[in-house]
Design an enzyme around this catalytic site. Structure first.
Site, mmCIF file in Angstrom:
data_model
loop_
_atom_site.group_PDB
_atom_site.id
_atom_site.type_symbol
_atom_site.label_atom_id
_atom_site.label_comp_id
_atom_site.label_asym_id
_atom_site.label_seq_id
_atom_site.Cartn_x
_atom_site.Cartn_y
_atom_site.Cartn_z
ATOM 1 N N ASP A 190 32.361 41.784 39.406
ATOM 2 C CA ASP A 190 33.741 41.325 39.529
ATOM 3 C C ASP A 190 33.853 39.813 39.493
ATOM 4 O O ASP A 190 34.774 39.261 38.887
ATOM 5 C CB ASP A 190 34.357 41.829 40.836
ATOM 6 C CG ASP A 190 34.344 43.337 40.960
ATOM 7 O OD1 ASP A 190 34.007 44.018 39.974
ATOM 8 O OD2 ASP A 190 34.665 43.833 42.059
ATOM 9 N N ASP A 233 39.426 39.131 37.133
ATOM 10 C CA ASP A 233 38.132 39.662 37.555
ATOM 11 C C ASP A 233 37.300 39.904 36.306
ATOM 12 O O ASP A 233 37.805 40.421 35.297
ATOM 13 C CB ASP A 233 38.295 40.987 38.304
ATOM 14 C CG ASP A 233 38.656 40.811 39.769
ATOM 15 O OD1 ASP A 233 39.041 39.691 40.156
ATOM 16 O OD2 ASP A 233 38.566 41.805 40.523
ATOM 17 N N HIS A 266 40.211 46.902 36.809
ATOM 18 C CA HIS A 266 38.883 46.966 36.211
ATOM 19 C C HIS A 266 38.815 47.998 35.082
ATOM 20 O O HIS A 266 39.271 49.126 35.212
ATOM 21 C CB HIS A 266 37.795 47.206 37.254
ATOM 22 C CG HIS A 266 37.757 46.124 38.290
ATOM 23 N ND1 HIS A 266 37.058 46.245 39.463
ATOM 24 C CD2 HIS A 266 38.320 44.880 38.313
ATOM 25 C CE1 HIS A 266 37.210 45.138 40.175
ATOM 26 N NE2 HIS A 266 37.975 44.293 39.496
ATOM 27 N N ASP A 321 36.093 49.355 33.711
ATOM 28 C CA ASP A 321 34.916 50.209 33.580
ATOM 29 C C ASP A 321 35.083 51.625 34.108
ATOM 30 O O ASP A 321 34.110 52.358 34.257
ATOM 31 C CB ASP A 321 33.678 49.544 34.190
ATOM 32 C CG ASP A 321 33.908 48.928 35.549
ATOM 33 O OD1 ASP A 321 34.937 49.238 36.170
ATOM 34 O OD2 ASP A 321 33.053 48.138 35.990
ATOM 35 N N CYS A 362 29.672 48.547 38.463
ATOM 36 C CA CYS A 362 30.238 47.583 39.410
ATOM 37 C C CYS A 362 29.154 46.907 40.244
ATOM 38 O O CYS A 362 29.253 45.718 40.557
ATOM 39 C CB CYS A 362 31.203 48.291 40.360
ATOM 40 S SG CYS A 362 32.611 49.067 39.573
#
Length: 385
Positions: A135, A213, A262, A264, A369
């Protein structure tokens, strides 16, 4: 700290640094990562030491159901319960051992007590945790970029990685920090609420200043893909576009997620020509044209997992099954409990390596992550010309 200049040498008086003036001409950067799939050689893995529930703030609450935000508000600033830490730590240790058994160098951040209070002239907060280096730092080639994150409780998160960053810099890496955001009220929509299905999409962030991020970006050589989210605004995307310059292109992926945060668990690059997409969040007919020749692989419905405590404590949705880590173009680490994903990866020609990291979810994620690619064996290429 004073310095003494000698011919060809800049030396710190206390002896902590001795860097030749022309060092950059002779160093080979230990940082080298251009995409998500070249053979992985070195990685940073987060740690659980000192983890605390994030401090209450609208930008934290906006990605959670109201009942979860209320519970989090009561726990804000306190350490995570031992039962959560111990189960996650056991799985994390096994994951690190797996990476090392594959010949991958693993670096770890310094422990931090995240209950300590800090602030700026405009606000104060406590910390969160060091579990997700993906991040706070973005690796582009031989450069590590510290990102301007929108959560106040993560303002100083990269400081626990500074010994590693300084080591990489001394050995030849480029090290950049995006402008530190002010994070004042002007950055956040005061009347924000999660949009209902069918309503126009909107986000809690204004365009007051650049924030993003790194986990909202994925890399495919000279092309990057990004989702605008509740932690990444247009100014943040534009800052990175200008910083990288004309040698790179950034493509936005539209997300239908009502609480985007995010990329992902939405859009995952697997190998040249193959991308995994979330059918709930992605309309494949609206993907960027550059992907027209790629195989669009639809993620299977996540395997139901009856973990009541996890459902209450996790800050991640059910699509964490997509949060996988490519070791190379074939091998991929995926969660052992998500059997549907493991079978799908095999069907698509990959070699999944099952591993446990289910109980890492309360701390922000899973394999992708929890890691930051530092070095992958490969060169900068364009995969869309």
């Amino acid at each position: 700290m004073a310095v003494v200049r000698r011919p060809g040498i800049l030396t710190a008086v206390d002896g902590n640094a001795r860097i030749p003036d022309n060092a950059a001409e002779h160093l080979v950067s230990p940082v080298n990562s251009h995409n998500e799939w070249d053979p992985l050689e070195e990685v940073i893995v987060g740690c659980l030491d000192g983890a605390a529930f994030p401090s209450k703030h609208p930008v934290v609450d906006c990605n959670m159901p109201p009942w979860a935000a209320r519970l989090l508000g009561l726990a804000a600033g306190f350490r995570y319960p031992r039962v959560l830490i111990e189960r996650a730590q056991q799985e994390l240790d096994q994951f690190v051992t797996l990476l090392q058994s594959l010949g991958i160098t693993v670096r770890r951040p310094d422990p931090v007590d995240h209950r300590r209070r800090f602030g700026t002239p405009d606000w104060s907060s406590r910390g969160f945790c060091n579990t997700c280096p993906r991040d706070s730092m973005l690796v582009i080639g031989d450069e590590i970029i510290e990102t301007p994150m929108a959560w106040p409780c993560r303002y100083f998160e990269t400081h626990s990685y500074r010994p590693i960053l300084k080591d990489y810099f001394r050995r030849g890496a480029r090290w950049t920090a995006a402008p530190e955001p002010q994070l004042t009220d002007e950055l956040f929509e005061s009347n924000f609420r999660i949009p209902e299905a069918g309503e126009p999409m909107w986000h809690i962030l204004t365009e007051f200043e650049p924030v993003f991020d790194a986990a909202d970006f994925v890399r495919a050589g000279r092309d990057l893909f990004v989702t605008r989210s509740n932690v990444t605004n247009r100014m943040g995307i534009e800052w990175l576009r200008r910083h990288l310059g004309p040698g790179y292109r950034i493509h936005e992926i539209e997300s239908r997620c009502r609480t985007p945060m995010h990329i992902d668990t939405t859009f995952v690059l697997l190998s040249p020509g193959k991308v995994l997409v979330n059918p709930e969040y992605i309309d494949v007919d609206r993907l960027p044209d550059v992907l027209s020749s790629w195989d669009i692989l639809i993620a299977p419905e996540p395997t139901p997992i009856d973990e009541r405590l996890l459902k209450v404590t996790s800050m991640c949705g059910k699509w964490l099954s997509m949060n996988i880590l490519m070791i190379d173009e074939k091998r991929v680490i995926a969660e052992r409990h998500h059997t549907g994903m493991l079978r799908a990866l095999e069907k698509w020609g990959f070699e999944p390596i099952p591993c446990d990291l289910l109980h890492y979810a309360p701390f922000g994620g899973s394999f992708h992550c929890a890691t930051l690619d530092i070095r992958r064996r490969g060169t900068l290429e364009s995969y869309f010309d």
